[in-house]
Write a protein that holds these residues in place. Sequence first.
Motif, PDB file in Angstrom:
ATOM      1  N   THR A  45       2.263   7.349   2.556  1.00 23.22           N
ATOM      2  CA  THR A  45       0.898   6.865   2.826  1.00 23.22           C
ATOM      3  C   THR A  45       0.183   7.751   3.840  1.00 23.22           C
ATOM      4  O   THR A  45      -1.021   7.648   4.005  1.00 23.22           O
ATOM      5  N   VAL A  46       0.958   8.588   4.548  1.00 18.68           N
ATOM      6  CA  VAL A  46       0.409   9.329   5.684  1.00 18.68           C
ATOM      7  C   VAL A  46      -0.434  10.512   5.228  1.00 18.68           C
ATOM      8  O   VAL A  46      -0.077  11.222   4.296  1.00 18.68           O
ATOM      9  N   GLY A  47      -1.544  10.700   5.889  1.00 17.91           N
ATOM     10  CA  GLY A  47      -2.379  11.871   5.618  1.00 17.91           C
ATOM     11  C   GLY A  47      -3.850  11.541   5.823  1.00 17.91           C
ATOM     12  O   GLY A  47      -4.376  10.629   5.179  1.00 17.91           O
ATOM     13  N   TYR A  48      -4.478  12.289   6.718  1.00 15.91           N
ATOM     14  CA  TYR A  48      -5.911  12.062   6.985  1.00 15.91           C
ATOM     15  C   TYR A  48      -6.754  12.275   5.729  1.00 15.91           C
ATOM     16  O   TYR A  48      -7.858  11.766   5.616  1.00 15.91           O
ATOM     17  N   GLN A  49      -6.191  13.016   4.731  1.00 15.90           N
ATOM     18  CA  GLN A  49      -6.935  13.247   3.476  1.00 15.90           C
ATOM     19  C   GLN A  49      -7.142  11.938   2.716  1.00 15.90           C
ATOM     20  O   GLN A  49      -7.992  11.881   1.827  1.00 15.90           O
ATOM     21  N   ASN A  50      -6.383  10.909   3.070  1.00 17.45           N
ATOM     22  CA  ASN A  50      -6.533   9.612   2.395  1.00 17.45           C
ATOM     23  C   ASN A  50      -7.681   8.786   2.953  1.00 17.45           C
ATOM     24  O   ASN A  50      -7.925   7.671   2.483  1.00 17.45           O
ATOM     25  N   ILE A  51      -8.339   9.308   3.978  1.00 15.01           N
ATOM     26  CA  ILE A  51      -9.482   8.580   4.551  1.00 15.01           C
ATOM     27  C   ILE A  51     -10.757   9.061   3.854  1.00 15.01           C
ATOM     28  O   ILE A  51     -11.050  10.262   3.859  1.00 15.01           O
ATOM     29  N   ARG A  52     -11.457   8.153   3.255  1.00 17.29           N
ATOM     30  CA  ARG A  52     -12.734   8.500   2.604  1.00 17.29           C
ATOM     31  C   ARG A  52     -13.881   8.044   3.492  1.00 17.29           C
ATOM     32  O   ARG A  52     -14.045   6.843   3.714  1.00 17.29           O
ATOM     33  N   LEU A  53     -14.616   9.010   3.989  1.00 16.87           N
ATOM     34  CA  LEU A  53     -15.796   8.697   4.802  1.00 16.87           C
ATOM     35  C   LEU A  53     -16.992   8.937   3.890  1.00 16.87           C
ATOM     36  O   LEU A  53     -17.303  10.071   3.537  1.00 16.87           O
ATOM     37  N   LYS A  54     -17.602   7.850   3.462  1.00 12.30           N
ATOM     38  CA  LYS A  54     -18.556   7.924   2.353  1.00 12.30           C
ATOM     39  C   LYS A  54     -20.013   7.997   2.770  1.00 12.30           C
ATOM     40  O   LYS A  54     -20.908   7.934   1.929  1.00 12.30           O
ATOM     41  N   GLY A  55     -20.241   8.063   4.073  1.00 12.39           N
ATOM     42  CA  GLY A  55     -21.622   8.044   4.547  1.00 12.39           C
ATOM     43  C   GLY A  55     -22.073   6.612   4.757  1.00 12.39           C
ATOM     44  O   GLY A  55     -21.386   5.673   4.338  1.00 12.39           O
ATOM     45  N   ALA A  56     -23.213   6.454   5.415  1.00 16.84           N
ATOM     46  CA  ALA A  56     -23.780   5.120   5.702  1.00 16.84           C
ATOM     47  C   ALA A  56     -22.742   4.197   6.363  1.00 16.84           C
ATOM     48  O   ALA A  56     -22.753   2.976   6.135  1.00 16.84           O
ATOM     49  N   ASN A  57     -21.847   4.800   7.147  1.00 19.53           N
ATOM     50  CA  ASN A  57     -20.821   4.060   7.900  1.00 19.53           C
ATOM     51  C   ASN A  57     -19.839   3.298   7.012  1.00 19.53           C
ATOM     52  O   ASN A  57     -19.236   2.318   7.448  1.00 19.53           O
ATOM     53  N   ILE A  58     -19.701   3.745   5.769  1.00 24.42           N
ATOM     54  CA  ILE A  58     -18.747   3.102   4.860  1.00 24.42           C
ATOM     55  C   ILE A  58     -17.502   3.975   4.717  1.00 24.42           C
ATOM     56  O   ILE A  58     -17.601   5.186   4.498  1.00 24.42           O
ATOM     57  N   ALA A  59     -16.349   3.327   4.863  1.00 21.10           N
ATOM     58  CA  ALA A  59     -15.078   4.059   4.743  1.00 21.10           C
ATOM     59  C   ALA A  59     -14.115   3.292   3.852  1.00 21.10           C
ATOM     60  O   ALA A  59     -14.231   2.067   3.702  1.00 21.10           O
ATOM     61  N   ALA A  60     -13.182   4.032   3.268  1.00 25.14           N
ATOM     62  CA  ALA A  60     -12.118   3.402   2.478  1.00 25.14           C
ATOM     63  C   ALA A  60     -10.844   4.211   2.669  1.00 25.14           C
ATOM     64  O   ALA A  60     -10.896   5.403   2.991  1.00 25.14           O
ATOM     65  N   LEU A  61      -9.708   3.552   2.489  1.00 24.60           N
ATOM     66  CA  LEU A  61      -8.412   4.223   2.660  1.00 24.60           C
ATOM     67  C   LEU A  61      -7.685   4.270   1.329  1.00 24.60           C
ATOM     68  O   LEU A  61      -7.525   3.240   0.668  1.00 24.60           O
ATOM     69  N   GLU A  62      -7.253   5.447   0.941  1.00 26.06           N
ATOM     70  CA  GLU A  62      -6.530   5.593  -0.329  1.00 26.06           C
ATOM     71  C   GLU A  62      -5.028   5.698  -0.102  1.00 26.06           C
ATOM     72  O   GLU A  62      -4.573   5.995   1.007  1.00 26.06           O
ATOM     73  N   ASN A  63      -4.273   5.465  -1.170  1.00 25.01           N
ATOM     74  CA  ASN A  63      -2.810   5.635  -1.156  1.00 25.01           C
ATOM     75  C   ASN A  63      -2.094   4.828  -0.079  1.00 25.01           C
ATOM     76  O   ASN A  63      -1.068   5.250   0.449  1.00 25.01           O
TER      77      ASN A  63
ATOM     78  N   GLY B 193      -6.992  -2.887   1.633  1.00 26.09           N
ATOM     79  CA  GLY B 193      -6.359  -2.508   0.370  1.00 26.09           C
ATOM     80  C   GLY B 193      -7.136  -1.472  -0.414  1.00 26.09           C
ATOM     81  O   GLY B 193      -7.156  -1.508  -1.640  1.00 26.09           O
ATOM     82  N   GLY B 194      -7.810  -0.586   0.293  1.00 20.41           N
ATOM     83  CA  GLY B 194      -8.509   0.507  -0.380  1.00 20.41           C
ATOM     84  C   GLY B 194      -9.986   0.236  -0.644  1.00 20.41           C
ATOM     85  O   GLY B 194     -10.715   1.141  -1.074  1.00 20.41           O
ATOM     86  N   ALA B 195     -10.425  -0.994  -0.400  1.00 24.24           N
ATOM     87  CA  ALA B 195     -11.835  -1.319  -0.657  1.00 24.24           C
ATOM     88  C   ALA B 195     -12.748  -0.669   0.390  1.00 24.24           C
ATOM     89  O   ALA B 195     -12.308  -0.345   1.492  1.00 24.24           O
TER      90      ALA B 195
ATOM     91  N   THR C  39      -3.394   8.769  10.760  1.00 22.59           N
ATOM     92  CA  THR C  39      -2.958   7.759   9.778  1.00 22.59           C
ATOM     93  C   THR C  39      -1.476   7.404   9.934  1.00 22.59           C
ATOM     94  O   THR C  39      -0.793   7.099   8.947  1.00 22.59           O
ATOM     95  N   LEU C  40      -0.985   7.415  11.157  1.00 23.36           N
ATOM     96  CA  LEU C  40       0.447   7.161  11.347  1.00 23.36           C
ATOM     97  C   LEU C  40       0.807   5.689  11.546  1.00 23.36           C
ATOM     98  O   LEU C  40       1.964   5.370  11.824  1.00 23.36           O
ATOM     99  N   ALA C  41      -0.169   4.792  11.354  1.00 23.39           N
ATOM    100  CA  ALA C  41       0.107   3.366  11.608  1.00 23.39           C
ATOM    101  C   ALA C  41       1.358   2.848  10.880  1.00 23.39           C
ATOM    102  O   ALA C  41       2.164   2.134  11.499  1.00 23.39           O
ATOM    103  N   PRO C  42       1.560   3.177   9.591  1.00 21.51           N
ATOM    104  CA  PRO C  42       2.758   2.628   8.928  1.00 21.51           C
ATOM    105  C   PRO C  42       4.065   3.078   9.597  1.00 21.51           C
ATOM    106  O   PRO C  42       5.048   2.325   9.611  1.00 21.51           O
ATOM    107  N   LEU C  43       4.065   4.274  10.167  1.00 22.15           N
ATOM    108  CA  LEU C  43       5.269   4.758  10.853  1.00 22.15           C
ATOM    109  C   LEU C  43       5.440   4.099  12.215  1.00 22.15           C
ATOM    110  O   LEU C  43       6.549   3.690  12.585  1.00 22.15           O
ATOM    111  N   VAL C  44       4.334   3.999  12.941  1.00 18.97           N
ATOM    112  CA  VAL C  44       4.404   3.368  14.264  1.00 18.97           C
ATOM    113  C   VAL C  44       4.882   1.923  14.106  1.00 18.97           C
ATOM    114  O   VAL C  44       5.709   1.424  14.873  1.00 18.97           O
ATOM    115  N   SER C  45       4.393   1.284  13.062  1.00 17.68           N
ATOM    116  CA  SER C  45       4.779  -0.100  12.777  1.00 17.68           C
ATOM    117  C   SER C  45       6.259  -0.178  12.372  1.00 17.68           C
ATOM    118  O   SER C  45       7.020  -0.994  12.906  1.00 17.68           O
ATOM    119  N   LEU C  46       6.658   0.693  11.450  1.00 15.88           N
ATOM    120  CA  LEU C  46       8.031   0.685  10.940  1.00 15.88           C
ATOM    121  C   LEU C  46       9.062   0.822  12.066  1.00 15.88           C
ATOM    122  O   LEU C  46      10.060   0.098  12.105  1.00 15.88           O
TER     123      LEU C  46
END
Length: 338
Positions: free
Chosen positions: A143-161, A83-85, A114-121
């Motif tokens: 929801t689709v778009g690689y720009q929504n992936i936040r790669l924050k360093g130190a192996n931490i990631a979050a997903l927006e939108n 959920g974005g965390a 980031t096509l998971a929601p479409l593949v699922s739908l």
Amino acid sequence: MKFWKRGLSVVLSVALLFFTSCAHKALRSSRTIFAMDTVMTVTLLGSQSEQALEAAVSRIFELDALLSATNESSEIAKLNAAGGADIQLSSEVYELLESAVAYSARFAGFFDCTLAPLVSLWGFYTDELYIPTQEELQAALNTVGYQNIRLKGANIAALENGAQIDLGGIAKGYAAEQIRDLLSSYEIDSAILDLGGNVLALGEREDGTSWRVAVRDPVQTNDSICVFKGSDISFVTSGSYQRFFEENGVHYHHIMDPKTGIPAESDMLSVTIITENSEYADVLSTALFVMGYEEAVQFWRASNDFEAVFVLETGEVILTEGASSLLDSQIEALVLYR
Ligand code: ADP
Ligand code: MG
């Protein structure tokens, strides 16, 4: 009514097993497994081929468990469910995500991780076709778009939108490259890895000749359209015949157009990419399929790091110059020169 088809997109020409008595007696070990939602066959030559085979198969299952969007305990599924965390990933998954994001940026509009929601739908995770409404399609597309992936360093990631990741367009190519690395520690330099149509041919067969790799006919899927020879090279195919549903005479396949959210309306039935790196080949085969023939050819002309086989909707086969030089069979095809 649902028709489900899973096609191995290549047929490997299996040479006779020669256990020669020469100094470099090569042991052949081979196993077929079901992983990453497809059939894979790993064939290894070398004195440590049995041990290497065990290690290779374990590694494939390990990658499947890390990367699957549908296995709840995978790192990708956990990231998708967060959920974005912020989520702490392994360095392996983080680095693959970096690569998937970079490819998505490079092939924006054609390839997107980031096509998971479409593949699922559309029902491709449950093998149950669902034809979405316009609202549902739009909600998923938002929801689709690689720009929504936040790669924050130190192996931490979050997903927006509400973004959700699906690595189906890159995971098998990545896995092939991982197995290639693993094999070197068992001194294996001859192998053929067929990871569900992602084929990596390493070294030569027992008799010193190149491996043979056939490209599947996307119409008569039990047949091949041609056979190539190659050493230390990947052959990766994406096609609308590999996984699809048919309903009321309409063909719904698993390669999505990230711009429209519907199965890509390509004028091709399949694209086979021939290049050294399997991960690159995997991404390219999907991206060029979505691009369509004219743009794919333009892209090839502007590149110098891959060759291709295009099968058009009309059944016509087009080979790039470099692909035609690897042919090991007769074929009626147009050859493109750079
Ligand atoms: P296959 O997995 O059958 O070899 P591809 O390599 O073309 O075929 O990848 C298709 C898979 O990748 C789909 O099953 C889906 O999970 C995901 N996918 C679908 N469309 C795209 C796309 N346009 N970009 C990136 N990934 C995609
Ligand atoms: Mg692909």
